[in-house]
Design a protein around this motif. Structure first.
Motif, PDB file in Angstrom:
ATOM      1  N   THR B 189      56.326 -73.147  47.638  1.00  0.00           N
ATOM      2  CA  THR B 189      56.431 -72.741  46.235  1.00  0.00           C
ATOM      3  C   THR B 189      56.258 -73.960  45.321  1.00  0.00           C
ATOM      4  O   THR B 189      56.354 -75.110  45.771  1.00  0.00           O
ATOM      5  CB  THR B 189      57.803 -72.131  45.941  1.00  0.00           C
ATOM      6  N   VAL B 190      56.018 -73.673  44.059  1.00  0.00           N
ATOM      7  CA  VAL B 190      55.933 -74.732  43.048  1.00  0.00           C
ATOM      8  C   VAL B 190      57.231 -75.538  43.024  1.00  0.00           C
ATOM      9  O   VAL B 190      57.215 -76.769  42.926  1.00  0.00           O
ATOM     10  CB  VAL B 190      55.633 -74.102  41.663  1.00  0.00           C
ATOM     11  N   ASP B 246      60.737 -71.076  40.400  1.00  0.00           N
ATOM     12  CA  ASP B 246      60.150 -70.158  41.388  1.00  0.00           C
ATOM     13  C   ASP B 246      60.409 -68.687  41.081  1.00  0.00           C
ATOM     14  O   ASP B 246      59.540 -67.837  41.298  1.00  0.00           O
ATOM     15  CB  ASP B 246      60.661 -70.485  42.796  1.00  0.00           C
ATOM     16  N   GLU B 247      61.611 -68.418  40.557  1.00  0.00           N
ATOM     17  CA  GLU B 247      61.937 -67.025  40.283  1.00  0.00           C
ATOM     18  C   GLU B 247      60.997 -66.463  39.214  1.00  0.00           C
ATOM     19  O   GLU B 247      60.465 -65.359  39.344  1.00  0.00           O
ATOM     20  CB  GLU B 247      63.385 -66.920  39.820  1.00  0.00           C
ATOM     21  N   GLU B 248      60.769 -67.279  38.180  1.00  0.00           N
ATOM     22  CA  GLU B 248      59.899 -66.829  37.105  1.00  0.00           C
ATOM     23  C   GLU B 248      58.447 -66.676  37.600  1.00  0.00           C
ATOM     24  O   GLU B 248      57.730 -65.776  37.161  1.00  0.00           O
ATOM     25  CB  GLU B 248      59.959 -67.833  35.961  1.00  0.00           C
ATOM     26  N   LEU B 249      58.037 -67.561  38.515  1.00  0.00           N
ATOM     27  CA  LEU B 249      56.658 -67.509  39.005  1.00  0.00           C
ATOM     28  C   LEU B 249      56.422 -66.326  39.936  1.00  0.00           C
ATOM     29  O   LEU B 249      55.330 -65.759  39.982  1.00  0.00           O
ATOM     30  CB  LEU B 249      56.302 -68.817  39.724  1.00  0.00           C
ATOM     31  N   GLY B 250      57.448 -65.954  40.703  1.00  0.00           N
ATOM     32  CA  GLY B 250      57.295 -64.834  41.630  1.00  0.00           C
ATOM     33  C   GLY B 250      56.631 -65.243  42.947  1.00  0.00           C
ATOM     34  O   GLY B 250      56.530 -66.437  43.262  1.00  0.00           O
ATOM     35  N   GLY B 251      56.122 -64.266  43.670  1.00  0.00           N
ATOM     36  CA  GLY B 251      55.643 -64.453  45.046  1.00  0.00           C
ATOM     37  C   GLY B 251      54.436 -65.370  45.204  1.00  0.00           C
ATOM     38  O   GLY B 251      53.906 -65.885  44.225  1.00  0.00           O
ATOM     39  N   PRO B 252      54.038 -65.615  46.485  1.00  0.00           N
ATOM     40  CA  PRO B 252      52.911 -66.517  46.747  1.00  0.00           C
ATOM     41  C   PRO B 252      51.582 -65.914  46.252  1.00  0.00           C
ATOM     42  O   PRO B 252      51.537 -64.721  45.968  1.00  0.00           O
ATOM     43  CB  PRO B 252      52.918 -66.621  48.282  1.00  0.00           C
ATOM     44  N   LEU B 253      50.512 -66.724  46.242  1.00  0.00           N
ATOM     45  CA  LEU B 253      50.396 -68.137  46.520  1.00  0.00           C
ATOM     46  C   LEU B 253      50.621 -68.942  45.253  1.00  0.00           C
ATOM     47  O   LEU B 253      50.231 -68.513  44.175  1.00  0.00           O
ATOM     48  CB  LEU B 253      48.998 -68.460  47.056  1.00  0.00           C
ATOM     49  N   HIS B 254      51.215 -70.124  45.427  1.00  0.00           N
ATOM     50  CA  HIS B 254      51.457 -71.015  44.291  1.00  0.00           C
ATOM     51  C   HIS B 254      50.539 -72.240  44.350  1.00  0.00           C
ATOM     52  O   HIS B 254      50.120 -72.667  45.424  1.00  0.00           O
ATOM     53  CB  HIS B 254      52.904 -71.520  44.332  1.00  0.00           C
ATOM     54  N   SER B 255      50.275 -72.827  43.188  1.00  0.00           N
ATOM     55  CA  SER B 255      49.618 -74.135  43.089  1.00  0.00           C
ATOM     56  C   SER B 255      50.290 -74.879  41.945  1.00  0.00           C
ATOM     57  O   SER B 255      50.989 -74.275  41.129  1.00  0.00           O
ATOM     58  CB  SER B 255      48.131 -74.018  42.764  1.00  0.00           C
ATOM     59  N   LEU B 256      50.055 -76.176  41.901  1.00  0.00           N
ATOM     60  CA  LEU B 256      50.652 -76.967  40.820  1.00  0.00           C
ATOM     61  C   LEU B 256      49.602 -77.893  40.230  1.00  0.00           C
ATOM     62  O   LEU B 256      48.760 -78.434  40.951  1.00  0.00           O
ATOM     63  CB  LEU B 256      51.840 -77.759  41.375  1.00  0.00           C
TER      64      LEU B 256
END
Lengths: 293, 293
Positions: B189-190, B246-256
């Protein structure tokens, strides 16, 4: 909803299934047609979508964006962009305007030359910043790209160079007389780009910018034509060789990659296959690139 | 013919029309499923294409490539890759093998995270080299990304950081007993990435690498989730703030994306909209970024 839909790089079938569905059903469909081109005519897109497609030139997108966005709070408007909507040209201004009008926005991504250039076999991880090359005139030879190339080179990275296109140009006479007659579109070739690069390097040397240039006649590079299309073509060689590779590359659109020194063996094997002259390529590779970073 | 077909980033309808046609009609269809994932199951792809899809794990692609390429001199084989076939993971080894077997090759490009990240509103021209972040363990905290980020930062460029995914992991016990039981997939996650970045910066400081770090708790960054999907989400803030986004972003996939200082006002306006805390964002932007390059 405002849909920003990428069309991909080549023909009408490069749109995604998701994008096609929206292009067929939206209330209005615009095609951004001034920063890049698809290799097919608008008429073919209209037939494929079964509907009218409004060509949006630069003037329309920049000064009549409210017409494009009209009623998009309640109806679907599709704005088609060659490549990816946020690729080589971003449309942040249009999106910011839509945001301010409380219009919901959705993006349908697609291939951009900035990632599809990976099909040269060079890892995208080893690319630095992308630069643009414009058509030089007698009095205007902007060289800001040279600094960017130097920054990339200093850390061993490849540079993707996007080449100018000129659409809807007016001759001075037609412009003066207010006649809306446009010159045929012009697309910069790899040969023109390589030759302009060598010209700038020459000017920089005369201006006394260091003993060692950023690149030179024997710098290795890859010319790319119609990336992602059925007739995709790559030619690799020195910048001097690429000055005369246009015939082999064929028609537009072209791009050029200047090779960085942080190149893996596997990438090299892949790119060597496209060499104009494998002996020259191997000699320069061994001398200037292999094991340098 | 060997077709390398990009699937795009989100669901089954992100394939291009051209790619879908080939996936439906090829003799065999493989899905590369170890470097990235689509947000839908293989079963959904099978239903959508109306045929069997063979999942190709790393072992198969690396050691059984001749089975994948079998008869491709005369029949069509489709090799599906999430994103673009030459994006974050290149398949040059498979293509080199195909070349050596005189198999013709065709690439159908699609969106890659490496260009779709433009939907943050940051210009792709201002991105430097892309880096990867792997899951740290107690004893293995590879920090090579840190040097790359520094190189980008020194010339004012943004850095896209791709986050690790772990699929088909075995527990030590299952591995020892030769049981083919796999752990559930893990997607970085981010928050994990931001926290690992701060950890590395701390280690570098202790090792005495210069007084000034490459980035810090107050460096501005953008967390991106499910780019190109219907639930795409961006959160911008300091690295410290992103540690708990992470909660605000929600599920995968993440990038930064780590923000560089060569940022135009328009890009800033766009990204600010995603800020966890606009006041904090504005204060740091004015202090550390605005007009710095």
């Amino acid at each position: 909803m405002l849909y920003l839909i990428g069309l991909g790089l080549s023909d009408e079938t490069d749109i995604t299934v998701k994008g096609l569905e929206i292009a067929r059903t939206a209330s209005r469909v615009y095609l951004e047609a001034y920063t890049s081109i698809l290799l097919v005519d608008t008429a073919i897109l209209e037939k494929y979508y079964g509907r009218e497609v409004i060509v949006a030139d630069r003037e329309m997108v920049e000064s009549a964006s409210d017409e494009i966005l009209r009623d998009a709070q309640t109806v679907d408007v599709a704005f088609l962009v060659v490549g990816d909507p946020f690729g080589a040209t971003t449309h942040t201004d249009l999106v910011l305007r839509a945001r301010s009008l409380q219009i919901p926005i959705s993006t349908i991504p697609n291939a951009s030359i900035m990632s599809a250039i990976g099909s040269t076999g060079l890892q995208l991880y080893n690319f630095g910043q992308t630069v643009s090359m414009v058509f030089f005139t007698e009095t205007w030879k902007p060289a800001s790209f040279h600094d960017r190339v130097r920054e990339n080179r200093d850390i061993g990275l490849h540079t993707l160079i996007l080449l100018d296109i000129k659409v809807k140009e007016q001759s001075l006479e037609n412009m003066a007389r207010g006649r809306r007659i446009y010159e045929p579109p012009r697309y910069m070739t790899v040969g023109q780009c390589a030759s302009q690069m060598l010209e700038v390097e020459e000017i920089k040397k005369e201006e006394g910018e260091g003993k060692h240039g950023v690149y030179g006649e024997e710098s290795l590079a890859i010319g790319a034509a119609r990336v992602g299309g059925k007739t995709e073509k790559f030619v690799s060689g020195t910048l001097r060789q690429l000055c005369s590779a246009d015939e082999e590359l064929g028609g537009p659109l072209h791009s050029l990659v200047l090779l960085g020194k942080r190149t893996h063996e596997l990438e090299h094997d892949y790119v060597r296959e496209f060499a104009v002259d494998k002996e020259v390529w191997d000699r320069i590779w061994k001398r200037d690139y292999e094991g340098q970073q």
